[in-house]
Scaffold this motif. Structure first.
Motif, mmCIF file in Angstrom:
data_model
loop_
_atom_site.group_PDB
_atom_site.id
_atom_site.type_symbol
_atom_site.label_atom_id
_atom_site.label_comp_id
_atom_site.label_asym_id
_atom_site.label_seq_id
_atom_site.Cartn_x
_atom_site.Cartn_y
_atom_site.Cartn_z
ATOM 1 N N HIS A 68 -7.520 -1.528 3.012
ATOM 2 C CA HIS A 68 -6.682 -2.999 2.774
ATOM 3 C C HIS A 68 -5.914 -2.902 4.155
ATOM 4 O O HIS A 68 -5.589 -4.088 4.544
ATOM 5 N N GLU A 69 -5.548 -1.711 4.786
ATOM 6 C CA GLU A 69 -4.917 -1.855 5.867
ATOM 7 C C GLU A 69 -5.950 -1.899 7.160
ATOM 8 O O GLU A 69 -5.358 -2.088 8.375
ATOM 9 N N SER B 89 -6.151 1.919 -0.134
ATOM 10 C CA SER B 89 -4.920 1.642 0.690
ATOM 11 C C SER B 89 -5.237 1.616 2.252
ATOM 12 O O SER B 89 -5.193 0.408 2.886
ATOM 13 N N SER B 90 -6.347 2.475 2.727
ATOM 14 C CA SER B 90 -6.567 2.588 3.953
ATOM 15 C C SER B 90 -7.564 1.428 4.255
ATOM 16 O O SER B 90 -7.497 0.724 5.505
ATOM 17 N N THR C 120 0.824 -1.183 -0.250
ATOM 18 C CA THR C 120 -0.025 0.105 0.127
ATOM 19 C C THR C 120 0.883 1.278 -0.003
ATOM 20 O O THR C 120 0.375 2.453 -0.309
ATOM 21 N N ASN D 156 -7.702 0.750 8.256
ATOM 22 C CA ASN D 156 -7.980 1.698 8.975
ATOM 23 C C ASN D 156 -9.409 2.339 8.007
ATOM 24 O O ASN D 156 -9.394 3.285 7.286
ATOM 25 N N SER E 190 0.284 -6.964 3.274
ATOM 26 C CA SER E 190 0.243 -5.872 4.324
ATOM 27 C C SER E 190 -1.101 -5.929 5.153
ATOM 28 O O SER E 190 -1.419 -5.013 5.932
ATOM 29 N N GLN E 191 -1.855 -6.868 4.840
ATOM 30 C CA GLN E 191 -3.054 -7.173 5.489
ATOM 31 C C GLN E 191 -3.049 -7.583 6.773
ATOM 32 O O GLN E 191 -3.300 -8.912 6.722
ATOM 33 N N LYS E 192 -3.052 -6.780 8.120
ATOM 34 C CA LYS E 192 -2.782 -7.271 9.111
ATOM 35 C C LYS E 192 -4.135 -8.234 9.713
ATOM 36 O O LYS E 192 -3.697 -9.356 10.541
#
Length: 669
Positions: free
Chosen positions: A100-101, A97-98, A64, A103, A285-287
């Motif tokens: 996927h993370e 992007s947010s 991301t 947020n 990056s996907q926690k």
């Protein structure tokens, strides 16, 4: 065992070998874009290339930071050229992007800016793209009604534009909502329709959207317990993701196959697929997905009785969940850790994690309940204000018409005899307007009655949300578990803890909607009676009889509507019997038209004896739960005069109490 090990190794290498060629192809496409970027002569062309680069990384749900870098480049050049659409693209990729993370608040800010920007310049396709990302977040947060409404809006845009791929994407998303709601047949229908609309499949070229639909079909059939079909669709989805070279899709496919083998109780095979997915999740990056993968591996080790590794992976999952503040994942891990300590005969640890699991679930329930209550309150206040504004406007309109009528009559009188014909016409017109006004007022009165009905129902729903779980019952249950542990009665403590956890989980799941299926209501009722039976020295005998051919899964009634009657039968009837082991409860259900006739009969001490023992009478002085239940039933049935709850004292020929029978009329949908 050694032979099976080598077979699994061969399968793993086959997965890797099949994936490499298309990963190389994706890298080749990326290198080509970067090469072209260096030779572009103008900023406008560079913006479009940056867009494609951001899409390349964004569609893979990874890296991301790189997506944001290209989004920043798009914004700088777009501001330089005053290119409004490019500025919108910046917000779009920051929002993706947010998301996927995990947020979501930041993602919603950027996506709403993008949607507003696209609307202002009249680009309906970009509006649809932004709405799609918005609906994915709503679905992830459990706001399924909102997400479904947005997906239908997207579907309409793509149908008007004749974009088959967009229509397929919207249908797939609608199917996902049905899948989450356990409406598996409707989900399967949507996914198959989406696959039929995907033009790229006709050319034989694999694509990620089709892989997702195949995976969804596997999940729908898994929900229907058709494991062979589920495994077949999951394998097709995994193969297509390998051909595309999508790490995210491969990881999903491996975990999907692991879920099938968990259901089949083939834990070694499940562990193989989960372990193959884990290194991929650690690279992405996907926690939240990484946290769930740790949980899958840990839970499978638990089933294989490898308690040390099970605890290690579950604690890793808990660490990730706490970092990203994912309450649903935290709750799931606590539940698994409680089960792990039960298996290890560490009942003190089991009790500790069960308490944490309960607290996490209570937090989730409180958040959802508070949010729901606030939404209902805002909706009620808005409707109330709108109604007042409408009535004031109509009242003013009626007054204006009345003033006009008076002026007309006055002018007609001055006109004299020569204007009699005109006067008669005006009188006729006035009477007709008055009649219309009376009809309009009558119609508004009906609307006001309807608004009052909805307001009362909303208030009762809010009260029901706050009173669904009896705090006294929960407190007694937890004390009993604690006492059993202190007394060394570990077997009963474990049994009690498991049943209590199952009941609480079912109550939390049913609390998400005002209506549940008859099947779910009876399952919850059965779990509650079994749990109460453990609190007596003897076993409470019970029987549930569903008469006729009632469709349990497709017959819906208000949630937690039967439990208050059964609770009072136990606590105010059976509890006072000298021989509680002979306590019996019979529950009979039959359908008559648009109602269910439910009969709850116990062989307790009867109402008179309970009164003599100075206990609160369940039927004369109703508990809060029963009062709310009766008011909900009365509003939903709209039969204010009819008695919906009938109470019969059962006696023998000598007039001695044999128990109590309660008959309840419940509206269904």
């Amino acid at each position: 065992m050694r032979t099976n090990y080598f077979i699994w190794i061969l399968i793993y290498w086959a997965l890797v070998v099949c994936t490499v060629p298309l990963q190389a192809q994706r890298q080749e496409e990326l290198d080509s874009l970067l090469t072209v970027l260096r030779t572009l002569p103008d900023d406008s062309s560079k913006i479009k290339t940056y867009y494609r680069l951001a899409w390349h990384y964004g569609s893979s749900n990874s890296e991301t930071d790189i997506v944001r870098k290209y989004a920043d480049s798009i914004k700088i050049l777009s501001q330089k050229l005053n290119f409004e659409k490019g500025i919108g693209w910046y917000d779009f990729y920051y929002g993706v992007s947010s998301r996927h993370e995990g947020n979501y608040p930041e993602a919603l800010v950027h996506l709403n800016k993008f949607i507003a920007n696209s609307s202002s310049i009249g680009d309906s396709l970009d509006v649809a793209n932004g709405l799609y990302q918005l609906a994915v977040i709503q679905s992830t947060l459990g706001e399924y009604d909102k997400a479904l409404s947005v997906y239908h809006r997207i579907l309409n845009i793509y149908q008007i534009k004749g974009k088959n791929l967009g229509v397929a994407t919207a249908l797939s998303s609608i199917g996902d909502i049905y899948l989450t709601s356990k409406k598996y047949d409707l989900a399967i229908e949507s996914f198959k329709e989406a696959l039929n609309l995907d033009d790229r499949l006709e050319s034989g070229k694999p694509n990620q959207a089709a892989a997702v639909d195949l995976s969804y079909l596997g999940s729908a059939y898994l929900g229907k317990k058709e494991f062979s079909k589920s495994k077949n669709y999951y394998e097709q989805a995994l193969k297509m993701s390998q051909e595309i070279g999508s790490d995210w899709g491969i990881s999903n496919g491996l975990e999907d196959l692991g879920h099938v083998f968990i259901e089949l109780k083939e834990y070694e095979k499940a562990l193989f697929y989960y372990r193959r997915s884990l290194p991929i999740r650690e690279r992405l990056s996907q926690k939240v997905e990484l946290g769930y993968c740790f949980k899958y591996v840990g839970y499978t080790y638990l089933k294989l009785k490898n308690y040390l590794l099970a605890q290690n992976y579950l604690l890793k999952s808990l660490s990730v969940a706490e970092e990203i503040k994912s309450n649903p994942l935290i709750s799931d891990v606590y539940e698994a850790l409680s089960e792990l300590h039960v298996e290890k005969k560490d009942f003190s640890g089991a009790y500790k994690y069960h308490q944490l699991f309960k607290a996490a679930n209570d937090s989730i329930l409180n958040e959802r309940s508070t949010k729901h209550i606030n939404e209902l309150q805002v909706k009620y206040e808005t409707e109330k204000k709108d109604q007042q504004i409408t009535l004031l406007a109509q009242e003013k309109q009626v007054q204006q018409k009345e003033a006009q009528r008076q002026a007309t009559l006055k002018n007609a009188s001055i006109g004299g005899v020569g204007l009699i014909a005109l006067l008669a016409g005006l009188i006729f017109y006035t009477l007709r307007q008055r009649l219309k006004g009376q009809k309009l007022l009558a119609s508004k009165n009906e609307e006001i009655k309807e608004v009052n009905f909805k307001r009362q129902l909303t208030e009762l729903e809010m009260k029901a949300l706050q009173a669904q779980i009896n705090p006294h019952f929960i407190f007694n249950c937890m004390n009993s578990i604690n006492q059993m542990i202190l007394d060394g009665d570990n077997q009963n403590a474990s049994k009690y803890l498991t049943k209590f956890g199952k009941l609480i989980r079912m109550v939390l799941e049913n609390a998400e909607s005002t209506e549940v299926s008859l099947k779910d209501e009876l399952t919850l009722l059965e779990a509650y009676i079994q749990l109460e039976a453990l609190r007596f020295n003897g076993e409470i005998q019970h029987q549930i009889d569903v008469k006729g051919d009632i469709d349990l899964e497709n017959t819906y009634l208000p949630s937690m509507v039967l439990q208050p009657f059964v609770e009072n039968a136990i606590w105010h009837g059976l509890m006072h019997k000298k021989d509680t082991g002979n306590g019996q409860i019979g529950i009979s259900i039959e359908q008559q038209g648009e109602q269910l006739i439910c009969t709850i009969e116990d062989n307790g001490v009867g109402r008179q004896k309970a009164f003599e023992l100075q206990q609160r009478s369940v039927y004369k002085t109703k508990s809060l739960g029963l009062k709310i239940t009766e008011e909900r039933l009365r509003l939903l049935s709209k039969e204010l005069e009819r008695q919906l709850i009938h109470i019969t004292d059962l006696t023998n020929q000598a007039g001695e109490a044999l128990g109590t029978r309660v008959t309840v009329n419940i509206p269904i949908s």
